[in-house]
Design an enzyme around this catalytic site. Structure first.
Site, PDB file in Angstrom:
ATOM      1  N   ASP A 166       0.872  -1.178   0.000  1.00 20.83           N
ATOM      2  CA  ASP A 166       0.000   0.000   0.000  1.00 20.83           C
ATOM      3  C   ASP A 166       0.910   1.230   0.000  1.00 20.83           C
ATOM      4  OD1 ASP A 166      -2.986   0.842   1.830  1.00 20.83           O
ATOM      5  OD2 ASP A 166      -1.624   2.183   0.823  1.00 20.83           O
ATOM      6  N   ASP A 219      -3.832   2.222  -5.127  1.00 23.02           N
ATOM      7  CA  ASP A 219      -2.454   2.206  -4.607  1.00 23.02           C
ATOM      8  C   ASP A 219      -2.156   0.954  -3.796  1.00 23.02           C
ATOM      9  OD1 ASP A 219      -3.763   2.684  -2.188  1.00 23.02           O
ATOM     10  OD2 ASP A 219      -2.121   3.952  -1.459  1.00 23.02           O
ATOM     11  N   GLU A 220      -2.915  -0.121  -4.027  1.00 24.49           N
ATOM     12  CA  GLU A 220      -2.604  -1.323  -3.257  1.00 24.49           C
ATOM     13  C   GLU A 220      -2.813  -2.597  -4.070  1.00 24.49           C
ATOM     14  OE1 GLU A 220      -5.392  -2.428  -0.113  1.00 24.49           O
ATOM     15  OE2 GLU A 220      -6.549  -0.628  -0.598  1.00 24.49           O
TER      16      GLU A 220
HETATM   17  P1  TTP Z   1      -5.144   4.924   1.033  1.00 18.50           P
HETATM   18  O1  TTP Z   1      -4.094   3.907   0.736  1.00 18.50           O
HETATM   19  O2  TTP Z   1      -6.266   4.549   1.914  1.00 18.50           O
HETATM   20  O3  TTP Z   1      -4.490   6.221   1.669  1.00 18.50           O
HETATM   21  P2  TTP Z   1      -3.090   6.878   1.408  1.00 18.50           P
HETATM   22  O4  TTP Z   1      -2.274   6.128   0.420  1.00 18.50           O
HETATM   23  O5  TTP Z   1      -3.312   8.324   1.069  1.00 18.50           O
HETATM   24  O6  TTP Z   1      -2.420   6.856   2.830  1.00 18.50           O
HETATM   25  P3  TTP Z   1      -1.784   5.616   3.593  1.00 18.50           P
HETATM   26  O7  TTP Z   1      -0.341   5.974   3.772  1.00 18.50           O
HETATM   27  O8  TTP Z   1      -2.513   5.578   4.898  1.00 18.50           O
HETATM   28  O9  TTP Z   1      -1.987   4.417   2.749  1.00 18.50           O
HETATM   29  O10 TTP Z   1      -5.774   5.445  -0.318  1.00 18.50           O
HETATM   30  C1  TTP Z   1      -5.016   5.594  -1.494  1.00 18.50           C
HETATM   31  C2  TTP Z   1      -5.430   6.812  -2.268  1.00 18.50           C
HETATM   32  O11 TTP Z   1      -6.820   6.757  -2.528  1.00 18.50           O
HETATM   33  C3  TTP Z   1      -5.204   8.106  -1.485  1.00 18.50           C
HETATM   34  O12 TTP Z   1      -3.900   8.642  -1.647  1.00 18.50           O
HETATM   35  C4  TTP Z   1      -6.273   8.991  -2.036  1.00 18.50           C
HETATM   36  C5  TTP Z   1      -7.387   8.064  -2.451  1.00 18.50           C
HETATM   37  N1  TTP Z   1      -8.450   8.142  -1.427  1.00 18.50           N
HETATM   38  C6  TTP Z   1      -9.513   8.980  -1.665  1.00 18.50           C
HETATM   39  O13 TTP Z   1      -9.616   9.606  -2.726  1.00 18.50           O
HETATM   40  N2  TTP Z   1     -10.477   9.093  -0.706  1.00 18.50           N
HETATM   41  C7  TTP Z   1     -10.411   8.405   0.492  1.00 18.50           C
HETATM   42  O14 TTP Z   1     -11.303   8.530   1.348  1.00 18.50           O
HETATM   43  C8  TTP Z   1      -9.279   7.530   0.718  1.00 18.50           C
HETATM   44  C9  TTP Z   1      -9.152   6.776   2.013  1.00 18.50           C
HETATM   45  C10 TTP Z   1      -8.336   7.444  -0.273  1.00 18.50           C
HETATM   46 MG    MG Z   2      -2.017   4.090   0.581  1.00 18.69          MG
END
Ligand code: TTP
Ligand code: MG
Length: 360
Positions: free
Chosen positions: A8, A105-106
């Protein structure tokens, strides 16, 4: 023995923005909407420096601004994020033939045949860093559930191995919301029964959970809280997208007419999603104008979903990007992309709230 890796990206959208604006590397940064905190849009993601001010995904930009006025607000640039996402996925595919994309992103990788999964994970992280300048957190476990929980334990830039033997010590103290598919509604119902941690949930008899929720959900919650997950890595999921379109009897420039069509098409597609037990990771809206020229806008979702409200909101935000409309429209089309089998992805988004801007 099965060995699954979950990866992720850290603060994904914000990290891409910080790469583009190196002077913001350690700064509080928010990506969302058009980057204007006075407008009605939500935080897509916040950099870790911004999270220290209590800024979270899904929060109105206005609230984020109140919490951190010195924060840099940037417009969400989905085409660029999708491009980087594709680049990362192609790196992942060079490490395993079994890669399941679980969101923008995962992903999950099957590393069961790797000699040294931890060394592989280290190489993979370094590879992504070298090619993209972005950091990722990786979790390794005996199944997808543990791998995913593990990748979240030591963010950012983490590499965490979680074995079944560590599950009670490391996972049981966490709040139930950390389990995939447990949103605020489920958490609220569980809290009413005195269940706030994953450990509390694990100790509840399965029959109680089945009485509280529907049987499949009760069963899932019981197993998840006990670290049990046998869902396979799904790589060859077809089809990748589904779409539907409608031609208007008369060309129109009326926003309400367009939105009504979008709603109807989205309802039909959600029915198809559910019938095929799948969920969508992106929504695109295409308009064909009276002169037959056509354009599309796409919105990736943070996690795949079959939730009508989330998908329709994403469609509406695509529609908004066509404004101001300079020509009349003859056809509107909706496509749900990045399809996943529902059971291999979030039943509801991992975290609270919609991953899209709220409707106007
Ligand atoms: P996530 O992997 O949940 O968040 P992240 O990568 O920003 O942070 P983390 O380090 O905790 O993993 O989500 C990936 C992308 O998806 C994030 O950068 C933006 C998008 N996203 C949204 O648009 N709305 C949301 O509510 C979430 C949780 C994510
Ligand atoms: Mg992320």
């Amino acid at each position: 023995m099965r060995c699954i890796l979950h990866i992720d990206m850290d603060a994904f959208f914000a990290a891409v923005e910080q790469r583009r604006h190196p002077e913001l590397r350690d700064a509080p940064v928010v990506a969302g909407g058009r980057g204007r905190p006075s407008e009605r849009a939500v935080v897509a993601t916040a950099s870790y420096a911004a999270r220290r001010f209590g800024i979270r995904s899904g929060m109105p930009l206005r609230t984020a601004f109140r919490r951190c006025p010195q924060c840099r607000f940037l417009p969400a640039d989905y085409p660029t994020y999708l491009k980087v996402s594709e680049q990362i996925k192609s790196i992942l595919r060079s490490y395993s033939s079994a890669v399941e994309e679980a969101g923008v992103d995962e992903a999950y990788l099957d590393l069961s045949s790797a000699d040294d999964p931890v060394a592989t994970a280290r190489r993979l992280k370094a590879h992504i860093w070298r090619e993209t300048g972005l950091s990722a957190s990786v979790g390794i476990g005996p199944n997808k559930l543990l791998a995913k929980l593990a990748s979240d334990l030591e963010k950012p830039d983490g590499l965490t191995v979680l074995n079944a033997a560590d599950f009670e010590r490391r996972i049981w103290p966490l709040p139930v919301e950390r389990l995939l598919g447990v949103g605020p509604k489920t958490a609220g119902r569980l809290a009413a029964s005195g269940v706030t941690t994953i450990g509390d949930l694990a100790r509840l008899p399965e029959a109680t959970l089945i009485a509280l929720f529907k049987s499949a959900r009760g069963h899932y919650l019981h197993r998840a809280a006990n670290g049990i997950d046998e869902t396979p890595i799904v790589t060859d999921w077809k089809p990748k997208s589904m779409s539907q379109q409608a031609t208007f009897p008369h060309d129109t420039g009326d926003r309400q007419v367009l939105e009504a069509a979008l709603r109807e098409l989205s309802e039909g597609l959600v029915r198809r999603l559910r019938n095929t037990r799948s969920s969508a990771g992106s929504v695109s809206v295409r308009l064909r104008y009276a002169d037959f020229e056509s354009h599309a806008h796409t919105r990736p979702l943070g996690a795949p979903t079959d939730d009508f409200a989330v998908l329709f909101d994403a469609g509406r935000s695509c529609l908004k990007r066509f404004e101001p409309l300079t020509k009349k429209v003859r056809l509107v089309g909706v496509r749900f992309g990045a399809l996943h089998p529902a059971e291999a992805s979030a039943i509801t988004p991992r975290r609270s709230g919609s991953r899209c801007d709220p409707p106007p």
